[in-house]
Design an enzyme around this catalytic site. Structure first.
Site, PDB file in Angstrom:
ATOM      1  N   GLU A 113       0.820  -1.217   0.000  1.00 38.78           N
ATOM      2  CA  GLU A 113       0.000   0.000   0.000  1.00 38.78           C
ATOM      3  C   GLU A 113       0.858   1.273   0.000  1.00 38.78           C
ATOM      4  O   GLU A 113       0.382   2.341   0.384  1.00 38.78           O
ATOM      5  CB  GLU A 113      -0.937   0.009   1.223  1.00 38.78           C
ATOM      6  CG  GLU A 113      -1.904  -1.139   1.286  1.00 38.78           C
ATOM      7  CD  GLU A 113      -3.017  -1.090   0.241  1.00 38.78           C
ATOM      8  OE1 GLU A 113      -2.942  -0.266  -0.686  1.00 38.78           O
ATOM      9  OE2 GLU A 113      -3.948  -1.884   0.359  1.00 38.78           O
TER      10      GLU A 113
ATOM     11  N   HIS B   8      -2.675   2.489   8.460  1.00 41.95           N
ATOM     12  CA  HIS B   8      -3.754   1.729   7.804  1.00 41.95           C
ATOM     13  C   HIS B   8      -4.013   0.479   8.640  1.00 41.95           C
ATOM     14  O   HIS B   8      -3.089  -0.301   8.880  1.00 41.95           O
ATOM     15  CB  HIS B   8      -3.357   1.358   6.379  1.00 41.95           C
ATOM     16  CG  HIS B   8      -4.247   0.318   5.770  1.00 41.95           C
ATOM     17  ND1 HIS B   8      -5.625   0.372   5.838  1.00 41.95           N
ATOM     18  CD2 HIS B   8      -3.970  -0.821   5.092  1.00 41.95           C
ATOM     19  CE1 HIS B   8      -6.136  -0.679   5.234  1.00 41.95           C
ATOM     20  NE2 HIS B   8      -5.151  -1.427   4.776  1.00 41.95           N
TER      21      HIS B   8
ATOM     22  N   HIS C 111      -6.918  -2.820   9.823  1.00 42.62           N
ATOM     23  CA  HIS C 111      -8.122  -3.612   9.555  1.00 42.62           C
ATOM     24  C   HIS C 111      -8.799  -3.826  10.906  1.00 42.62           C
ATOM     25  O   HIS C 111      -9.183  -4.940  11.241  1.00 42.62           O
ATOM     26  CB  HIS C 111      -7.781  -4.957   8.927  1.00 42.62           C
ATOM     27  CG  HIS C 111      -7.234  -4.894   7.532  1.00 42.62           C
ATOM     28  ND1 HIS C 111      -7.020  -6.001   6.754  1.00 42.62           N
ATOM     29  CD2 HIS C 111      -6.869  -3.827   6.761  1.00 42.62           C
ATOM     30  CE1 HIS C 111      -6.542  -5.638   5.572  1.00 42.62           C
ATOM     31  NE2 HIS C 111      -6.424  -4.316   5.550  1.00 42.62           N
TER      32      HIS C 111
ATOM     33  N   TYR D  34     -19.644  12.654  19.878  1.00 40.80           N
ATOM     34  CA  TYR D  34     -18.903  13.908  19.639  1.00 40.80           C
ATOM     35  C   TYR D  34     -17.468  13.694  19.185  1.00 40.80           C
ATOM     36  O   TYR D  34     -16.869  14.572  18.559  1.00 40.80           O
ATOM     37  CB  TYR D  34     -18.949  14.809  20.885  1.00 40.80           C
ATOM     38  CG  TYR D  34     -18.096  14.363  22.056  1.00 40.80           C
ATOM     39  CD1 TYR D  34     -16.719  14.580  22.046  1.00 40.80           C
ATOM     40  CD2 TYR D  34     -18.649  13.743  23.171  1.00 40.80           C
ATOM     41  CE1 TYR D  34     -15.923  14.177  23.108  1.00 40.80           C
ATOM     42  CE2 TYR D  34     -17.864  13.342  24.238  1.00 40.80           C
ATOM     43  CZ  TYR D  34     -16.500  13.558  24.200  1.00 40.80           C
ATOM     44  OH  TYR D  34     -15.716  13.158  25.239  1.00 40.80           O
TER      45      TYR D  34
ATOM     46  N   HIS E 174     -12.695  -3.047   3.273  1.00 40.95           N
ATOM     47  CA  HIS E 174     -11.249  -3.200   3.439  1.00 40.95           C
ATOM     48  C   HIS E 174     -10.793  -2.885   4.871  1.00 40.95           C
ATOM     49  O   HIS E 174     -10.255  -3.748   5.554  1.00 40.95           O
ATOM     50  CB  HIS E 174     -10.545  -2.299   2.417  1.00 40.95           C
ATOM     51  CG  HIS E 174      -9.063  -2.431   2.376  1.00 40.95           C
ATOM     52  ND1 HIS E 174      -8.318  -2.085   1.273  1.00 40.95           N
ATOM     53  CD2 HIS E 174      -8.165  -2.829   3.312  1.00 40.95           C
ATOM     54  CE1 HIS E 174      -7.039  -2.298   1.526  1.00 40.95           C
ATOM     55  NE2 HIS E 174      -6.924  -2.741   2.758  1.00 40.95           N
TER      56      HIS E 174
ATOM     57  N   TYR F 203      -9.280  21.732  23.877  1.00 41.04           N
ATOM     58  CA  TYR F 203      -8.850  20.536  24.620  1.00 41.04           C
ATOM     59  C   TYR F 203      -7.494  20.068  24.126  1.00 41.04           C
ATOM     60  O   TYR F 203      -6.589  19.786  24.906  1.00 41.04           O
ATOM     61  CB  TYR F 203      -9.912  19.451  24.441  1.00 41.04           C
ATOM     62  CG  TYR F 203      -9.589  18.119  25.055  1.00 41.04           C
ATOM     63  CD1 TYR F 203      -9.709  17.920  26.437  1.00 41.04           C
ATOM     64  CD2 TYR F 203      -9.214  17.037  24.262  1.00 41.04           C
ATOM     65  CE1 TYR F 203      -9.421  16.685  26.994  1.00 41.04           C
ATOM     66  CE2 TYR F 203      -8.934  15.796  24.817  1.00 41.04           C
ATOM     67  CZ  TYR F 203      -9.039  15.632  26.178  1.00 41.04           C
ATOM     68  OH  TYR F 203      -8.770  14.394  26.720  1.00 41.04           O
TER      69      TYR F 203
END
Ligand code: 13P
Length: 210
Positions: free
Chosen positions: A70, A89, A91, A110, A152, A206
């Site tokens: 990737e 990335h 899964h 939120y 994916h 925050y």
């Protein structure tokens, strides 16, 4: 810690947090004009500094073994977003399940603002490891720091590895909340635009105080 060691440690952290299983997932870090990525086909839990692959701006291997399949996805995102330096990335289980719905995760909580807006977009499916998926992912991350990849998994990015991992955890949590709600009602209530705008201001304050 040098940058390669930091990336390897981030990959192991992604695995420790249960955001990937087996050889799924990959992590990248911008290093000047170079891109550091995790190797392909490896359990991220076992990645060490010497496994990290260095690519140039065109994706040519400058050092290390075979890069993640990737790498184009990571390169496309970081090329389009100079404000970001790290991409994760995953899964992760709930985000991956949610990705098959091919819908954006709405503002059911939120914390959706952590990705920069009122939803977590879902990029269309394309075959993993190709330029089409990379283009879809970069488009989805034009206005957000995280997205789902249909059928994916998920992507999260940030100015640091720690920020990208933290956002990947948020995305997994939001997906779990959303799927839990969908089991109860087909149309879970979402926060309105005013609440999201107020929360974005509160989130910035925050984060600023952290
Ligand atoms: P790599 O092992 O090549 O990083 O690929 C894993 C993956 O998650 C593909 O999307």
């Amino acid at each position: 810690m040098n940058v390669r060691a930091a990336l390897a440690e981030a990959a192991r952290e992604v695995a420790r947090r249960g955001l990937v299983t087996g050889t799924a997932g990959n992590v990248s870090l911008r290093n000047g004009n170079e891109l550091l990525v995790t190797p392909t086909g490896r359990d991220l839990a076992t990645v060490t500094e010497s496994d990290i692959v260095t690519l140039d701006a065109e994706g040519r291997v400058l050092g290390g073994g075979k890069p993640t399949s990737e790498w184009q996805l990571h390169r496309a995102i970081l090329a389009a977003r100079p404000d970001l330096a790290a991409v994760v990335h995953t899964h992760s289980p709930h985000a991956t399940a949610a990705s098959a719905l091919k819908r954006n995760i709405p503002a059911v909580h939120y914390m959706v603002v952590a990705a920069g807006g009122a939803d977590i977009p879902c990029a269309p499916y394309a075959t993993p490891g190709g330029e089409v998926l990379a283009a879809h992912a970069a488009a989805a991350l034009a206005g957000r720091d995280a997205c789902l990849l249909a059928h994916h998994g998920a992507l999260a990015a940030g100015p640091t590895l720690a920020a990208a991992i933290a956002l990947a955890v948020v995305v997994e949590d939001l997906a779990r909340t959303w799927l839990t709600l969908l089991a109860v009602t087909p149309d879970p209530p979402s926060l309105g635009a005013d609440d999201i705008a107020a929360m974005r201001t509160a989130w910035a304050a925050y984060r600023g105080s952290a």
